[in-house]
Scaffold this motif. Sequence first.
Motif, PDB file in Angstrom:
ATOM      1  N   VAL A  63       5.275 -12.404  -5.114  1.00 49.69           N
ATOM      2  CA  VAL A  63       6.573 -12.181  -5.750  1.00 49.69           C
ATOM      3  C   VAL A  63       7.291 -13.518  -5.788  1.00 49.69           C
ATOM      4  CG1 VAL A  63       8.824 -11.053  -5.461  1.00 49.69           C
ATOM      5  CG2 VAL A  63       6.742  -9.797  -4.924  1.00 49.69           C
ATOM      6  N   ARG A  64       7.937 -13.832  -6.897  1.00 51.31           N
ATOM      7  CA  ARG A  64       8.741 -15.050  -6.978  1.00 51.31           C
ATOM      8  C   ARG A  64      10.143 -14.741  -6.496  1.00 51.31           C
ATOM      9  NH1 ARG A  64       8.941 -17.403 -12.515  1.00 51.31           N
ATOM     10  NH2 ARG A  64      10.284 -18.822 -11.391  1.00 51.31           N
ATOM     11  N   GLY A  81       1.438 -23.485  -0.563  1.00 50.47           N
ATOM     12  CA  GLY A  81       0.260 -23.448  -1.427  1.00 50.47           C
ATOM     13  C   GLY A  81      -0.254 -22.063  -1.737  1.00 50.47           C
ATOM     14  N   THR A  82      -0.874 -21.910  -2.902  1.00 46.25           N
ATOM     15  CA  THR A  82      -1.400 -20.622  -3.346  1.00 46.25           C
ATOM     16  C   THR A  82      -2.923 -20.588  -3.330  1.00 46.25           C
ATOM     17  OG1 THR A  82      -1.362 -21.370  -5.646  1.00 46.25           O
ATOM     18  CG2 THR A  82       0.580 -20.178  -4.843  1.00 46.25           C
ATOM     19  N   LYS A  83      -3.555 -21.636  -2.841  1.00 47.36           N
ATOM     20  CA  LYS A  83      -5.015 -21.695  -2.873  1.00 47.36           C
ATOM     21  C   LYS A  83      -5.674 -20.725  -1.896  1.00 47.36           C
ATOM     22  CE  LYS A  83      -5.219 -26.409  -4.512  1.00 47.36           C
ATOM     23  NZ  LYS A  83      -5.643 -27.771  -4.267  1.00 47.36           N
ATOM     24  N   VAL A  84      -5.005 -20.390  -0.807  1.00 53.90           N
ATOM     25  CA  VAL A  84      -5.596 -19.496   0.191  1.00 53.90           C
ATOM     26  C   VAL A  84      -5.808 -18.102  -0.383  1.00 53.90           C
ATOM     27  CG1 VAL A  84      -5.257 -18.433   2.450  1.00 53.90           C
ATOM     28  CG2 VAL A  84      -4.569 -20.796   2.079  1.00 53.90           C
ATOM     29  N   ASP A  85      -4.782 -17.530  -0.986  1.00 53.36           N
ATOM     30  CA  ASP A  85      -4.883 -16.201  -1.570  1.00 53.36           C
ATOM     31  C   ASP A  85      -3.857 -16.091  -2.698  1.00 53.36           C
ATOM     32  OD1 ASP A  85      -4.897 -13.500  -2.248  1.00 53.36           O
ATOM     33  OD2 ASP A  85      -5.039 -12.820  -0.176  1.00 53.36           O
ATOM     34  N   PRO A  86      -4.309 -16.042  -3.947  1.00 53.98           N
ATOM     35  CA  PRO A  86      -3.365 -15.979  -5.069  1.00 53.98           C
ATOM     36  C   PRO A  86      -2.555 -14.677  -5.110  1.00 53.98           C
ATOM     37  CG  PRO A  86      -5.617 -15.710  -5.842  1.00 53.98           C
ATOM     38  CD  PRO A  86      -5.696 -16.052  -4.385  1.00 53.98           C
ATOM     39  N   ASN A  87      -2.957 -13.678  -4.337  1.00 55.44           N
ATOM     40  CA  ASN A  87      -2.209 -12.417  -4.291  1.00 55.44           C
ATOM     41  C   ASN A  87      -1.041 -12.463  -3.321  1.00 55.44           C
ATOM     42  OD1 ASN A  87      -3.909 -11.065  -6.158  1.00 55.44           O
ATOM     43  ND2 ASN A  87      -5.427 -10.858  -4.531  1.00 55.44           N
ATOM     44  N   LEU A  88      -0.892 -13.576  -2.593  1.00 55.71           N
ATOM     45  CA  LEU A  88       0.198 -13.750  -1.644  1.00 55.71           C
ATOM     46  C   LEU A  88       1.135 -14.842  -2.141  1.00 55.71           C
ATOM     47  CD1 LEU A  88      -1.728 -13.829   1.763  1.00 55.71           C
ATOM     48  CD2 LEU A  88      -0.607 -11.867   0.691  1.00 55.71           C
ATOM     49  N   ALA A  89       2.400 -14.726  -1.792  1.00 59.24           N
ATOM     50  CA  ALA A  89       3.375 -15.793  -2.048  1.00 59.24           C
ATOM     51  C   ALA A  89       4.098 -16.031  -0.727  1.00 59.24           C
ATOM     52  CB  ALA A  89       4.359 -15.401  -3.138  1.00 59.24           C
ATOM     53  N   THR A  90       3.987 -17.248  -0.212  1.00 56.70           N
ATOM     54  CA  THR A  90       4.639 -17.595   1.053  1.00 56.70           C
ATOM     55  C   THR A  90       5.673 -18.680   0.792  1.00 56.70           C
ATOM     56  OG1 THR A  90       2.682 -17.040   2.343  1.00 56.70           O
ATOM     57  CG2 THR A  90       4.297 -18.457   3.404  1.00 56.70           C
ATOM     58  N   TYR A  91       6.865 -18.461   1.351  1.00 59.32           N
ATOM     59  CA  TYR A  91       7.977 -19.392   1.203  1.00 59.32           C
ATOM     60  C   TYR A  91       8.427 -19.825   2.589  1.00 59.32           C
ATOM     61  CZ  TYR A  91       8.086 -17.354  -3.434  1.00 59.32           C
ATOM     62  OH  TYR A  91       7.744 -16.919  -4.687  1.00 59.32           O
TER      63      TYR A  91
END
Length: 169
Positions: A63-64, A81-91
Amino acid sequence: MDHRRATIAGSRVEGSKHFRLCLSFTRVSNGKPEDGLRFSFPETIKFGIDEPYQVFLTFEPAVRIVTMSVHNDLIDFRRLGTKVDPNLATYCGVWEPRGFPVTSCHHREQLKFVVGLDDGAVFITSLQCKFYAKEETSHCAWGETMHAIHFQCVTLPDKSVVIVKQELM
């Protein structure tokens, strides 16, 4: 977000979106998570006054977000970064509890935590906290460590966010 039919209070809501949110705080100085499980209310988070804390948010599915605030303090954040899992969003952002008095014995404070999502929805919750003087380290170390709070949420068509389940890890 997962587009499913939500069941809230026994009724189904068309057009709802489901997501999971993981929230955690760690001291910037040592990277340790905060104690949160010692008191009768398991959500108590202990903070050192004027001690900076990293705030981590992880959404699944991704989610943004557009804003993040703790106790009406806007937090500058960045997406990791999103390389680990594109289905996750970490801020990640940094929040420093400034101007809070030391919390008296047997008392807790409520902090409003707000996240604005890019679709206009707003996640709001209250965090039960206790504040200690920065130099007070023994009380902050008592109890079990709280690694994160997990929320299962539903965004309704009117952009309100309903917390379906909350648990401490």
